[in-house]
Design an enzyme around this catalytic site. Structure first.
Site, PDB file in Angstrom:
ATOM      1  N   SER A 103       5.176  13.718   6.222  1.00 52.36           N
ATOM      2  CA  SER A 103       4.986  13.105   7.549  1.00 52.36           C
ATOM      3  C   SER A 103       6.252  13.211   8.383  1.00 52.36           C
ATOM      4  O   SER A 103       6.204  13.332   9.604  1.00 52.36           O
ATOM      5  CB  SER A 103       4.630  11.624   7.402  1.00 52.36           C
ATOM      6  OG  SER A 103       3.267  11.428   7.258  1.00 52.36           O
ATOM      7  N   ASP A 136      -1.476   9.156  15.123  1.00 57.75           N
ATOM      8  CA  ASP A 136      -0.899   8.383  14.021  1.00 57.75           C
ATOM      9  C   ASP A 136      -1.324   6.918  14.124  1.00 57.75           C
ATOM     10  O   ASP A 136      -2.418   6.628  14.618  1.00 57.75           O
ATOM     11  CB  ASP A 136       0.633   8.517  14.066  1.00 57.75           C
ATOM     12  CG  ASP A 136       1.251   8.557  12.685  1.00 57.75           C
ATOM     13  OD1 ASP A 136       1.237   7.523  11.999  1.00 57.75           O
ATOM     14  OD2 ASP A 136       1.755   9.623  12.279  1.00 57.75           O
ATOM     15  N   HIS A 152       4.708   3.732  10.793  1.00 57.11           N
ATOM     16  CA  HIS A 152       4.674   5.160  10.490  1.00 57.11           C
ATOM     17  C   HIS A 152       4.691   6.017  11.758  1.00 57.11           C
ATOM     18  O   HIS A 152       5.480   6.967  11.884  1.00 57.11           O
ATOM     19  CB  HIS A 152       3.428   5.464   9.651  1.00 57.11           C
ATOM     20  CG  HIS A 152       3.328   6.872   9.161  1.00 57.11           C
ATOM     21  ND1 HIS A 152       2.723   7.877   9.901  1.00 57.11           N
ATOM     22  CD2 HIS A 152       3.740   7.450   8.010  1.00 57.11           C
ATOM     23  CE1 HIS A 152       2.782   9.006   9.215  1.00 57.11           C
ATOM     24  NE2 HIS A 152       3.384   8.780   8.063  1.00 57.11           N
ATOM     25  N   ASN A 166       1.762  15.024   0.157  1.00 60.34           N
ATOM     26  CA  ASN A 166       2.792  14.450  -0.710  1.00 60.34           C
ATOM     27  C   ASN A 166       2.389  14.396  -2.178  1.00 60.34           C
ATOM     28  O   ASN A 166       2.798  13.503  -2.901  1.00 60.34           O
ATOM     29  CB  ASN A 166       3.123  13.021  -0.252  1.00 60.34           C
ATOM     30  CG  ASN A 166       3.699  12.985   1.142  1.00 60.34           C
ATOM     31  OD1 ASN A 166       4.263  13.949   1.613  1.00 60.34           O
ATOM     32  ND2 ASN A 166       3.550  11.853   1.805  1.00 60.34           N
TER      33      ASN A 166
END
Length: 409
Positions: A339, A151, A182, A275
């Site tokens: 996520s 990430d 994130h 998404n």
């Protein structure tokens, strides 16, 4: 006429440095012999690949746009020649502009800060209870399992204990510290310890590793993801979370080869579905690969979140709407996206492996899917097998005679 070797073809097309006419490309070769010859020929010309993955027979280098690549493209030893594509995180920023400029769904909710005393989410927020993680903790917290988060980096944060990591994002810094938020949010969901007053993660005892492959804006390159997965293979990670992706329909022979190698090496690979919502046209890459566990997002009312991508290949669903977890500067924040769903499954995989040390990695997805709870009104293309349910880990033990039990690696 005798055909030039693959090494000669690459040498003729390659550039030694950056410039207006240099194009960054990933070269996938069919054989070890071809790979070694290519590296040898490039070295004779004084050209060092930007990145090289010997075990997977892949090179990343600059090619000169001013010369023809026709012979190279047609060479029988070349498996594929592809762009070093843009990869993006799939939280609230996952719907932002990708490298191609295409919009991927609507903006998601984010920014509800949870800082200060009297934490509004509590130690056991709704999402952790919904997947039944607390029912497992009397038996195991996930200790002994290595869980890597590929990430934007992780922490530092008082609720997270990072056992190690690496920065493969290509920047000047070697630190795997998060400069976006994130990755820290994702890590908190998977393995938050609650020691700083925030919510517990699914597997608070797992050994957490930070693999920084995305930059401060949540973007990275395909080559950085290849580097990240290769690092996880070398360091013998058990579970890998990838809350990132390429848009539906993307093709990458390089990524597919490395993912397959990771799976054969015994890693459990968990990926966010994407998404882009109902009209996504499919799920993101690498979630669409059969070697990964693809995860969709649900909300508090056990409905599939509107932003969650639909398509063939979804395996499980987990909470992903308005999830509270760790953030930058020791804070907490509520975020939404697939996520946030994926690390619930990654943490669940860690609990399952910790509770059953002999269980092979190939058994993890079938077991979790068997225990999943189908959600009313949602198709398999939206939810897969259903909502992640971990409670049975606390009471079910797989004996050594179980058909799945051979060797994990």
């Amino acid at each position: 006429m005798k055909k030039n070797s693959i090494g000669s073809c690459l040498r003729a097309c390659a550039c030694s440095g950056p410039g207006r006419h240099a194009a960054r490309r990933i070269v996938v070769l069919r054989s070890r012999r071809a790979y070694e010859e290519a590296v040898r020929e490039l070295a004779r010309a004084g050209i060092k690949p930007l990145r090289a993955w010997t075990s997977s027979r892949i090179l990343c280098l600059r090619l000169d746009r001013r010369v023809s690549w026709r012979e190279l493209r047609r060479h029988p030893e070349l498996r594929s020649l592809e762009k070093d594509a843009v990869v993006r995180a799939l939280g609230s920023g996952g719907c932002a502009r990708c490298g191609s400029g295409r919009r991927l769904g609507r903006p998601l909710r984010r920014g509800k800060s949870c800082r200060g005393k009297g934490h509004p989410c509590g130690k056991l927020p709704w999402n952790i209870r919904r997947v039944e993680a607390p029912a497992v903790w009397r038996r195991t917290l996930g200790s002994g399992v290595r869980l890597a988060v590929i990430d934007t980096g992780v922490g530092p944060h008082p609720d997270l204990c990072v056992a190690g990591g690496v920065n493969v994002s290509g920047g000047k810094s070697k630190s795997y510290r998060d400069d976006n938020g994130h990755g820290t949010h994702v890590a908190g969901i998977a393995a938050g310890r609650g020691s700083g007053g925030g919510p517990l993660g699914v597997a608070p005892g797992a050994s957490l590793y930070a693999v920084k492959a995305l930059d401060a804006d949540g973007f990275g390159s395909l080559s950085s993801i290849l580097d990240a997965i290769e690092w996880c293979i070398r360091q013998r990670m058990d579970v890998v979370n990838m809350s990132l992706g390429l848009p539906p329909g993307s093709r990458s022979a390089a990524l597919r080869r490395v993912v397959r190698r990771a799976r054969k090496s015994g890693l459990v690979l968990v990926a966010a579905a994407g998404n882009a919502g109902v009209r996504s046209g499919g799920i993101d890459v690498p979630a669409s690969y059969p070697e990964t566990i693809a995860v969709a997002a649900s909300d508090r009312r056990n409905r599939i979140a509107p932003f969650s991508s639909r398509g063939k290949g979804i395996d499980l669903t987990a909470p992903g709407d308005e999830i509270c977890s760790c953030w930058l500067n020791g804070g907490y924040e509520i975020d939404s996206g697939t996520s946030m769903s994926a690390p619930h499954v990654a943490g669940g995989a860690a609990l399952l492996l910790a509770a059953n040390p002999g269980l092979p990695s190939a058994a993890v997805a079938p077991v979790l899917k068997r225990w999943a709870k189908p959600l009313a009104g949602a198709s398999r293309r939206a939810q897969g097998a259903g909502l992640l349910q971990l409670g049975r880990i606390g009471s079910v033990f797989y004996p050594g005679t179980h058909p799945f039990l051979r060797r994990r690696r």
